[in-house]
Scaffold this active site. Structure first.
Site, PDB file in Angstrom:
ATOM      1  N   HIS A   1       0.853  -1.192   0.000  1.00 16.15           N
ATOM      2  CA  HIS A   1       0.000   0.000   0.000  1.00 16.15           C
ATOM      3  C   HIS A   1       0.884   1.236   0.000  1.00 16.15           C
ATOM      4  O   HIS A   1       1.857   1.295   0.748  1.00 16.15           O
ATOM      5  CB  HIS A   1      -0.898  -0.018   1.239  1.00 16.15           C
ATOM      6  CG  HIS A   1      -2.021   0.969   1.171  1.00 16.15           C
ATOM      7  ND1 HIS A   1      -1.815   2.328   1.241  1.00 16.15           N
ATOM      8  CD2 HIS A   1      -3.365   0.800   1.039  1.00 16.15           C
ATOM      9  CE1 HIS A   1      -3.000   2.942   1.158  1.00 16.15           C
ATOM     10  NE2 HIS A   1      -3.942   2.041   1.030  1.00 16.15           N
TER      11      HIS A   1
ATOM     12  N   ARG B   1      -6.230   9.928  -0.592  1.00 21.41           N
ATOM     13  CA  ARG B   1      -5.976  10.371  -1.962  1.00 21.41           C
ATOM     14  C   ARG B   1      -7.271  10.429  -2.763  1.00 21.41           C
ATOM     15  O   ARG B   1      -7.460  11.312  -3.582  1.00 21.41           O
ATOM     16  CB  ARG B   1      -4.959   9.450  -2.635  1.00 21.41           C
ATOM     17  CG  ARG B   1      -3.535   9.724  -2.178  1.00 21.41           C
ATOM     18  CD  ARG B   1      -2.574   8.633  -2.621  1.00 21.41           C
ATOM     19  NE  ARG B   1      -2.818   7.399  -1.893  1.00 21.41           N
ATOM     20  CZ  ARG B   1      -2.919   6.193  -2.447  1.00 21.41           C
ATOM     21  NH1 ARG B   1      -2.781   6.060  -3.749  1.00 21.41           N
ATOM     22  NH2 ARG B   1      -3.150   5.139  -1.708  1.00 21.41           N
TER      23      ARG B   1
END
Ligand SMILES: Cc1cc2nc3c(=O)[nH]c(=O)nc-3n(C[C@H](O)[C@H](O)[C@H](O)COP(=O)(O)OP(=O)(O)OC[C@H]3O[C@@H](n4cnc5c(N)ncnc54)[C@H](O)[C@@H]3O)c2cc1C
Lengths: 662, 241
Positions: A257, A273
């Site tokens: 990740h 994000r």
């Protein structure tokens, strides 16, 4: 009596295990669920960002449906996924989320009218439709064409797991907490349950069942730095492996990740994000648009993680005593948004970093996060080789994710696979072939065998220290089987792990002699199991001389469909061997709905299989010729609906699509 | 750079499964590292000093609620406690009220399940769910309000910090009352106010709370426990009349 009989034994109380339990119980079968921890403490609780389902309620999700979700998932998998499974999954995901809504999950909802959102670092006004007001909303996640990730703030897994566990209470599911399955009981190619160890008293007990389902989650803890909970150790995969009969699939497919905090590796969700946060380097420069002009920070996870690593290798990382890192900047989202929609992230920043993410940047780097590989099963969740053994959730490889999974597809998978696999298990239990046909003597043999192993660990003198061996394993995995891989490192990793495995046969539990609650003993036997899992990962990675999804070889940069459009199948046939057996299962292009193509990131280095073009032509022709609706066309390309349990075959209604489900 | 501290961590040790074992305090010395949490410190002790030390961590990120214990006498999550925020001498003990497994490890699972069963903490709705059609609508603000109360992680800190609990072990505690507040707010749960009254309208429930505020002070999720209990009490008074 040390033996209990039931219809279905479920190992694991996360989202997948609980949903399976509820499903078989509702079909009228008795079930016992074993779990290391109270179900609500399972790792599923830590899922933050959300669950993918193509509801298409929010304005940024308009036009979304199963077809779009299907395409995103297959591309995301770098064509490693089983496309029929993907179809079954995308068709069931909207049902799963609606069921969870009815069971109490407080999904965030669409609010009519204008609102501000941050897209590509700019503030944009979005206008939600009147008729969508009050329906479940969604946020943006990486690798998806539409905003499809449904959420409850950033505590999605928590809310889902609580609703599911509460449902299990309502259904009076028998849950045995702090019980660890330590071996499967099997005979003549048929699984009959498991030996379990009570982690409080040390007592061994056999649970005998018509069907056994492993839902024990992933194996992230074979790496030293991971976002995974401490109990995600791959024990479920090891149990299957140690039967010598069941097989594992694609164990080398490990996801990193992009944004875990440094140094401890705790996750900050992709929602950061998705909601508009950006990545910055040592100069405060937003570098992702340079590498991925189109998707930028929201390219697929494997891609972003690699780009970050590349950028740091160019000297653009921020130096720290824990190594280099980059910055995640969510200050642009504003305090109100962070305190409402990213509150776990805020807590984590405050508690573990002592910073305020509304004002300061978060130090992050790519970290081990998800296990695409797992117990290889058919689409029904049943092992391909050991009858009566089932698996679902992150523990399994039925193969929804291929070589890279999309964010938000995992919690979705846990619930969907639980729903489906429960039905197939119940179907199996209705048949005569599920009858339990194993003698008490054989069961006792399995219990005694485990008892002896434990006693040997405790009473042996002067052997190896499990803590030391395990630390060495974690470090090898981190340093040599990481984001970028190469033949030399992988070969070293395999050799060193093999050496550790040999040493692990000589482990002694130092200092602590209790056979009851004893963390040192637990660590000892789990380390032995984890090493086998680690070897499957490292050896699979060494042999796969191509780059696909999250498996990135520096010495074989191209995705090679000609040679490697297949699944890695590992097994461990004898206790004497120190490496797994490896075979490959071909993936057939001729039956694909979406033949292999270019994923659209970086340069196209694919080595194309000759069948791809042929199949693409066929698909194009079918599409061009047909004037049917999207369902009929899909049916012609790759029928899947018959495989679904009847109750889940219906079409999913949306604001823009209404049906008369017959 | 300032000098590294050597922490003295005193832990209440006791293993009920070992015959003849007696509760005792044991002190371990650990060299502090930057960013060290009690999770890191305790694992350090287990790895390097005493591998029999029992404690529970799962998510180690303040999300799952497994590692609640008394830290210098106050209930809190160990994983998200930075040692830098504590003095050089630290005492750790298991949470009271819950069954002791050994040392700092406690069994909250059976207690919480008992509570959940007692209060039937699930959505009560007889209607068949049709998952093929659009979901039922809900006001966005209401969904957020429910989530606010749904954030409880069943860590047991409020139970350990509760004054009433010490006098009445049948008391539901803030964890139980908060759950009822959560379901009462939720239109999907079809229970009536009278049903809720039946569950919490007595001294073991909302009328037992002595508003000592212990619960809210120690809740690691900062749930608005006192205002919710007060609200619930006003509702129940109305129904009780
Ligand atoms: C920090 C983090 C955030 C995430 N966020 C998201 C997200 O936003 N969206 C998304 O889609 N996915 C997310 N994921 C992935 C997702 O959370 C997991 O893949 C998923 O929850 C796994 O669920 P599961 O039911 O398969 O297993 P788990 O929830 O891991 O449950 C495993 C269960 O097995 C039990 N168990 C294990 N071994 C044994 C044994 N030997 N005997 C008995 N019981 C055993 C455990 O007690 C536990 O109950 C995230 C993952 C992480 C690490």
């Amino acid at each position: 009596m040390r033996i209990t009989y039931t219809d279905v034994l479920i190992i694991g109380g996360g989202l997948a295990g609980l949903r399976t339990a509820t499903g078989v119980k509702e079909r009228g079968f008795d079930t016992i669920l074993l779990t290391l921890v109270p179900p609500k403490r399972s790792h599923s609780a830590a899922a933050q960002g959300g669950m993918q389902a193509s509801l298409a309620n929010s304005v940024m999700g308009e036009g979304d449906n199963e077809d779009v979700h299907f395409e995103d998932t297959v591309k995301g998998s770098d064509w490693g996924a089983d496309q029929e499974v993907v179809r079954m999954f995308v068709n069931t995901a909207p049902k799963a989320i609606r069921e969870l809504a009815a069971w109490g999950v407080p999904w965030n909802r669409v609010k009519r009218g204008n609102r501000q959102a941050i897209i590509n670092a700019k503030s944009v006004t979005l206008t939600e439709k009147d008729e969508a007001h009050g329906l479940i909303t969604a946020r943006d996640f990486g690798g998806t064409k539409k905003w499809r990730t449904c959420y409850t703030s950033d505590g999605t897994g928590h809310a889902m797991l609580y609703a599911m566990d509460n449902k299990a209470h309502e259904d009076k599911i028998e849950i045995r907490e702090r019980r660890e399955a330590i071996a499967l009981i099997h005979e003549n190619g048929r699984c009959y349950g498991a030996v379990s160890r009570n982690l409080m008293t040390g007592e061994l007990h056999a649970y005998i069942a018509k069907a056994t389902c492993i839902a024990t989650g992933g194996y992230g803890r074979i790496y030293s730095v991971t976002t995974n909970a401490t109990i995600c150790q791959g024990i479920g995969q090891a149990l299957a492996l140690e039967t010598g009969v069941a097989t594992l699939g694609n164990m080398e497919a490990i996801q990193f990740h992009p944004t875990a905090i440094v140094p401890v590796g705790i996750l900050t969700t992709e929602g950061c994000r998705g909601d508009g946060g950006v990545l910055r380097d040592v100069d405060g420069y937003r570098f992702m648009p340079e590498y991925e002009p189109e998707k930028k920070e929201l390219a697929s996870r494997d891609v972003v993680s690699r780009r970050m690593t590349e950028h740091m290798r160019k000297g653009k990382g921020v130096k720290s005593r824990y190594g280099d890192h980059l910055w995640l900047d969510i200050t642009l989202l504003g305090r109100e948004h962070i305190e409402k929609n990213l509150r776990e992230v805020k807590d984590i920043c405050e508690n573990f970093l002592g910073i305020d993410p509304a004002k300061e940047w978060i130090p992050v780097r790519p970290t081990q996060h998800y296990s695409m590989g797992g117990i290889r099963t058919k689409y029904t969740g049943e092992s391909q080789t050991l009858k009566g053994l089932y698996s679902c959730g992150e523990a399994a490889c039925w193969d929804l994710h291929g070589f890279n999974r999309l964010g938000g597809n995992s919690v979705s998978e846990t619930v969907v696979s639980g729903m489906l696999v429960a039905e197939y298990i119940a179907d199996f239990c209705e048949k005569e072939e599920s009858n339990i046909d194993i003698s008490t003597k054989t069961i006792e043999k399995f219990i005694n065998q485990e008892q002896e192993k434990l006693e040997k660990l405790i009473h042996k003198d002067g052997g190896e220290d499990a803590f030391e061996i395990r630390e060495a394993m974690e470090k090898i995995m981190m340093d040599k089987v990481g984001i970028f891989r190469n033949g030399k490192d992988l070969q070293e990793a395999v050799n060193q792990l093999e050496e550790l495995l040999k040493r692990s046969k000589n482990i002694t539990v130092h200092r602590s002699q209790s056979l009851a609650a004893n963390p040192a003993l637990v660590n000892a036997y789990r380390t032995q199991k984890m090493l086998k899992v680690a070897l499957c990962v490292a050896y699979g990675a060494l042999l796969r001389t191509e780059s696909r999804g999250a498996h990135a070889r520096e010495d074989y940069k191209e995705r090679n469909d000609e040679k490697w459009l297949n699944r890695t199948i590992t097994s461990w046939r004898s206790e004497e061997q120190t490496l797994p057996d490896v075979e490959y299962e071909e993936i057939d292009i001729k039956s694909m709905e979406l033949p292999p193509g270019f994923r659209g990131y970086g340069k196209n280095l694919n080595i194309v299989h000759k069948d791809s073009e042929i199949r693409q032509k066929e698909v194009d022709e079918i599409r061009a010729k047909s004037s049917d609706n999207r369902f009929k066309i899909q049916e012609k390309l790759m029928p899947f609906r018959d495989k679904l349990p009847k109750k889940y075959r219906g079409k999913n209604e949306r604001l823009s699509e209404r049906f008369n489900n017959e | 750079m300032s000098k590294e501290r050597v922490l003295k961590i005193s832990i209440l040790r006791y293993d009920p499964h070992v015959k003849g074992d007696k509760p005792r305090m044991e002190t371990f010395e650990v060299t502090e590292a930057p960013g060290m949490t009690l999770y890191i410190a305790l694992n350090d002790i287990r790895k390097h000093i005493d591998s029999s030390l029992k404690f529970d961590f799962v998510c180690r990120a303040g999300i799952c609620g497994s590692c609640s214990m008394l830290i210098n006498g106050k209930p809190a999550l160990a994983c998200s406690t930075l040692t830098a925020k504590l003095g050089e001498e630290i005492t750790l003990a298991p949470l009271p009220t819950f069954e002791l497994i050994g040392d700092l490890s406690i069994y909250t699972g059976n207690w919480m399940r008992g509570l959940n069963e007692r209060l039937s903490t699930w959505i009560h709705n007889e209607e068949k769910i049709d998952t093929d059609t659009l979901e039922e609508k809900m006001e966005p603000e209401l969904a957020e309000e429910i989530y606010e109360l749904d954030r409880c992680i069943e860590c047991g800190c409020c139970v350990a910090g509760c004054g009433t609990m010490q006098m009445n072990d049948n008391f539901l505690g803030a964890v139980g009352l908060n759950k009822i507040a959560r379901y009462q707010l939720d239109p999907r749960d079809k229970r009536s106010d009278e049903d809720y009254y039946e569950l919490v309208g007595d001294e073991d429930g909302v009328f037992g709370c002595m508003t000592l505020l212990g619960c809210e002070d120690v809740c690691p999720k900062n749930l608005p426990l006192q205002s919710k209990i007060a609200y619930l009490r006003r509702q129940m008074v109305k129904i009780g009349k």
